[in-house]
Design a protein around this motif. Structure first.
Motif, PDB file in Angstrom:
ATOM      1  N   GLU A 168      11.987   6.475 -11.110  1.00  0.00           N
ATOM      2  CA  GLU A 168      12.800   5.222 -11.235  1.00  0.00           C
ATOM      3  C   GLU A 168      12.614   4.614  -9.804  1.00  0.00           C
ATOM      4  N   ALA A 169      12.825   5.501  -8.642  1.00  0.00           N
ATOM      5  CA  ALA A 169      12.901   5.075  -7.371  1.00  0.00           C
ATOM      6  C   ALA A 169      11.604   4.364  -7.059  1.00  0.00           C
ATOM      7  N   TRP A 170      10.454   4.944  -7.456  1.00  0.00           N
ATOM      8  CA  TRP A 170       9.106   4.301  -7.323  1.00  0.00           C
ATOM      9  C   TRP A 170       9.099   3.104  -7.857  1.00  0.00           C
ATOM     10  N   ARG A 171       9.392   3.047  -9.083  1.00  0.00           N
ATOM     11  CA  ARG A 171       9.352   1.554  -9.772  1.00  0.00           C
ATOM     12  C   ARG A 171      10.081   0.639  -8.977  1.00  0.00           C
ATOM     13  N   ARG A 172      11.056   0.842  -8.510  1.00  0.00           N
ATOM     14  CA  ARG A 172      11.824  -0.179  -7.752  1.00  0.00           C
ATOM     15  C   ARG A 172      11.193  -0.684  -6.496  1.00  0.00           C
ATOM     16  N   VAL A 173      10.087  -0.070  -6.111  1.00  0.00           N
ATOM     17  CA  VAL A 173       9.510  -0.398  -4.589  1.00  0.00           C
ATOM     18  C   VAL A 173       8.035  -0.719  -5.042  1.00  0.00           C
ATOM     19  N   ARG A 174       7.391  -0.214  -6.249  1.00  0.00           N
ATOM     20  CA  ARG A 174       6.008  -0.404  -6.153  1.00  0.00           C
ATOM     21  C   ARG A 174       5.419  -1.839  -5.974  1.00  0.00           C
ATOM     22  N   TYR A 175       6.276  -2.940  -6.637  1.00  0.00           N
ATOM     23  CA  TYR A 175       5.976  -4.293  -6.595  1.00  0.00           C
ATOM     24  C   TYR A 175       6.677  -4.845  -5.677  1.00  0.00           C
ATOM     25  N   LEU A 176       7.031  -4.332  -4.524  1.00  0.00           N
ATOM     26  CA  LEU A 176       7.985  -4.865  -3.412  1.00  0.00           C
ATOM     27  C   LEU A 176       6.953  -5.663  -2.484  1.00  0.00           C
ATOM     28  N   TYR A 177       6.784  -6.944  -2.800  1.00  0.00           N
ATOM     29  CA  TYR A 177       5.964  -7.601  -1.692  1.00  0.00           C
ATOM     30  C   TYR A 177       5.888  -9.006  -1.819  1.00  0.00           C
ATOM     31  N   ASN A 178       6.021  -9.683  -0.697  1.00  0.00           N
ATOM     32  CA  ASN A 178       6.097 -11.242  -0.559  1.00  0.00           C
ATOM     33  C   ASN A 178       4.807 -11.760  -0.067  1.00  0.00           C
ATOM     34  N   TYR A 179       3.862 -12.437  -0.935  1.00  0.00           N
ATOM     35  CA  TYR A 179       2.785 -12.866  -0.239  1.00  0.00           C
ATOM     36  C   TYR A 179       2.920 -14.049   0.632  1.00  0.00           C
ATOM     37  N   SER A 180       2.389 -13.990   1.614  1.00  0.00           N
ATOM     38  CA  SER A 180       1.948 -15.180   2.802  1.00  0.00           C
ATOM     39  C   SER A 180       1.361 -16.045   2.513  1.00  0.00           C
ATOM     40  N   ASP A 181       1.427 -17.244   3.100  1.00  0.00           N
ATOM     41  CA  ASP A 181       0.684 -18.467   2.735  1.00  0.00           C
ATOM     42  C   ASP A 181      -0.809 -18.383   2.850  1.00  0.00           C
TER      43      ASP A 181
ATOM     44  N   VAL B  57       0.835  -1.319   0.030  1.00  0.00           N
ATOM     45  CA  VAL B  57       0.069  -0.011   0.214  1.00  0.00           C
ATOM     46  C   VAL B  57       0.966   1.153   0.027  1.00  0.00           C
ATOM     47  N   ASN B  58       1.994   1.232   0.787  1.00  0.00           N
ATOM     48  CA  ASN B  58       2.877   2.439   1.083  1.00  0.00           C
ATOM     49  C   ASN B  58       3.395   2.717  -0.458  1.00  0.00           C
ATOM     50  N   GLY B  59       3.799   1.697  -1.093  1.00  0.00           N
ATOM     51  CA  GLY B  59       4.548   2.203  -2.189  1.00  0.00           C
ATOM     52  C   GLY B  59       3.804   2.048  -3.549  1.00  0.00           C
ATOM     53  N   TRP B  60       2.392   1.935  -3.499  1.00  0.00           N
ATOM     54  CA  TRP B  60       1.665   1.703  -4.688  1.00  0.00           C
ATOM     55  C   TRP B  60       1.611   3.210  -5.523  1.00  0.00           C
ATOM     56  N   ARG B  61       1.421   4.149  -4.624  1.00  0.00           N
ATOM     57  CA  ARG B  61       1.306   5.513  -5.456  1.00  0.00           C
ATOM     58  C   ARG B  61       2.832   6.303  -5.351  1.00  0.00           C
ATOM     59  N   ASN B  62       3.088   7.023  -6.562  1.00  0.00           N
ATOM     60  CA  ASN B  62       4.127   7.784  -6.401  1.00  0.00           C
ATOM     61  C   ASN B  62       4.007   9.209  -5.907  1.00  0.00           C
ATOM     62  N   THR B  63       4.445   9.245  -4.548  1.00  0.00           N
ATOM     63  CA  THR B  63       4.362  10.218  -3.748  1.00  0.00           C
ATOM     64  C   THR B  63       5.494  11.405  -3.587  1.00  0.00           C
ATOM     65  N   THR B  64       6.628  10.871  -4.334  1.00  0.00           N
ATOM     66  CA  THR B  64       7.765  11.314  -4.351  1.00  0.00           C
ATOM     67  C   THR B  64       8.208  12.408  -5.458  1.00  0.00           C
ATOM     68  N   GLY B  65       7.582  11.775  -6.534  1.00  0.00           N
ATOM     69  CA  GLY B  65       8.135  12.224  -7.895  1.00  0.00           C
ATOM     70  C   GLY B  65       9.014  11.666  -8.689  1.00  0.00           C
ATOM     71  N   ASP B  66       9.709  11.081  -7.871  1.00  0.00           N
ATOM     72  CA  ASP B  66      11.098  10.127  -8.343  1.00  0.00           C
ATOM     73  C   ASP B  66      10.408   8.815  -9.236  1.00  0.00           C
TER      74      ASP B  66
END
Length: 286
Positions: free
Chosen positions: A212-225, A201-210
């Motif tokens: 390149e940095a946003w794309r690196r974290v947007r899909y940062l997620y590890n699904y639980s069982d 949730v925190n990385g989904w929207r680009n709130t910084t305007g950067d």
């Protein structure tokens, strides 16, 4: 049948053989998964030589989900690189024609940007895309919540069904109007598409305007069982409504997609057959 795969094949080190060369990544990938989402086509219409190379490197029954070029979906800002929109669509179709002729084109993914909201001019744009891609299996993915707001949800699904589009079911962070809820409904009885973007949730929207940095974290997620068990229930529900269910893990900013997909495959009790012969099972516990 249920197909499971990842977005792209170039950034999943867990699936590569230690002895493989850099240009053999797709060969290694196709020894683990029967489908892939081709995202290079979003950034540029691919030359025919690339398409033919990818066809040759994959098993006969391997399938590509080809992401539509960004100029076709409204992502590209400013002037198009082509003289007309018709020329752009024509070149895109010529690019992927060898894949379709080889029987390896599962569908074209048309993913609209978060600002593509539910209004008349955008509805007409979707109709235009249907005319341009007549004869192709096309999946539509929305990123603006207005398409699914009550009472628009049923109208949206009916609209997609009338135009013979495949509905893209999304699992993604719920972060306001620039995200959509998981709507486990089909619009065709032969194919339905699920894209798993993670729940960052925190990385989904680009709130910084950067960007390149946003794309690196947007899909940062590890699904639980437990989360994958939720997805499992959704897949079983959709399988009752559609012959084939295509599941793509797009949560790879931290390299989790391949492991999550393998874990999900095990939960589903699926053993894919006729994959490329180089398969090494790096995911089994010792």
């Amino acid at each position: 049948m249920i197909y499971i795969g990842l977005t792209g094949w170039g950034d999943h080190p867990d699936v590569y053989s230690p002895t493989s060369k850099k240009n053999e990544k797709l060969i290694d990938y196709s020894s683990h998964f029967p489908i892939v989402e081709l995202d290079a086509s979003f950034y540029a219409i691919q030359p025919e030589r690339n398409i033919r190379k990818w066809i040759d490197e994959t098993p006969d029954n391997f399938q590509f989900i080809v992401k539509a070029y960004q100029g076709m979906t409204g992502h590209q800002r400013g002037k198009l690189l082509y003289d007309t929109a018709e020329e752009m669509f024509q070149l895109f179709k010529l690019s992927i024609e060898p894949m379709r002729a080889a029987g390896k084109l599962s569908m074209i993914l048309v993913q609209f940007p978060p600002w593509f909201d539910c209004k008349r001019e955008n509805v007409e744009q979707i109709r235009y895309i249907r005319r341009q891609l007549e004869g192709y299996d096309v999946a539509i993915e929305f990123r603006h919540q207005s398409w699914y707001d009550s009472p628009m949800q049923e109208k949206t699904l009916s609209f997609l069904k009338d135009l013979d589009f495949i509905h893209t079911v999304c699992d993604e962070p719920q972060a306001g109007e620039g995200s959509v809820p998981l709507i486990a409904k089909t619009t065709r009885n032969d194919k339905v598409f699920i894209r798993l973007h993670g729940r960052n949730v925190n990385g989904w929207r680009n709130t910084t305007g950067d960007n390149e940095a946003w794309r690196r974290v947007r899909y940062l997620y590890n699904y639980s069982d437990s989360e994958l068990m939720e997805i499992r229930q959704v897949v079983h529900q959709l399988k009752n409504e559609s012959k084939d269910v295509f599941v793509i893990f797009n949560n790879n900013s931290g390299g989790h997609a391949a492991e999550n997909a393998k874990r999900f495959q095990k939960m589903m009790g699926i053993n894919f057959q006729s994959l490329a012969p180089k398969q090494l099972d790096f995911f089994e516990e010792e």
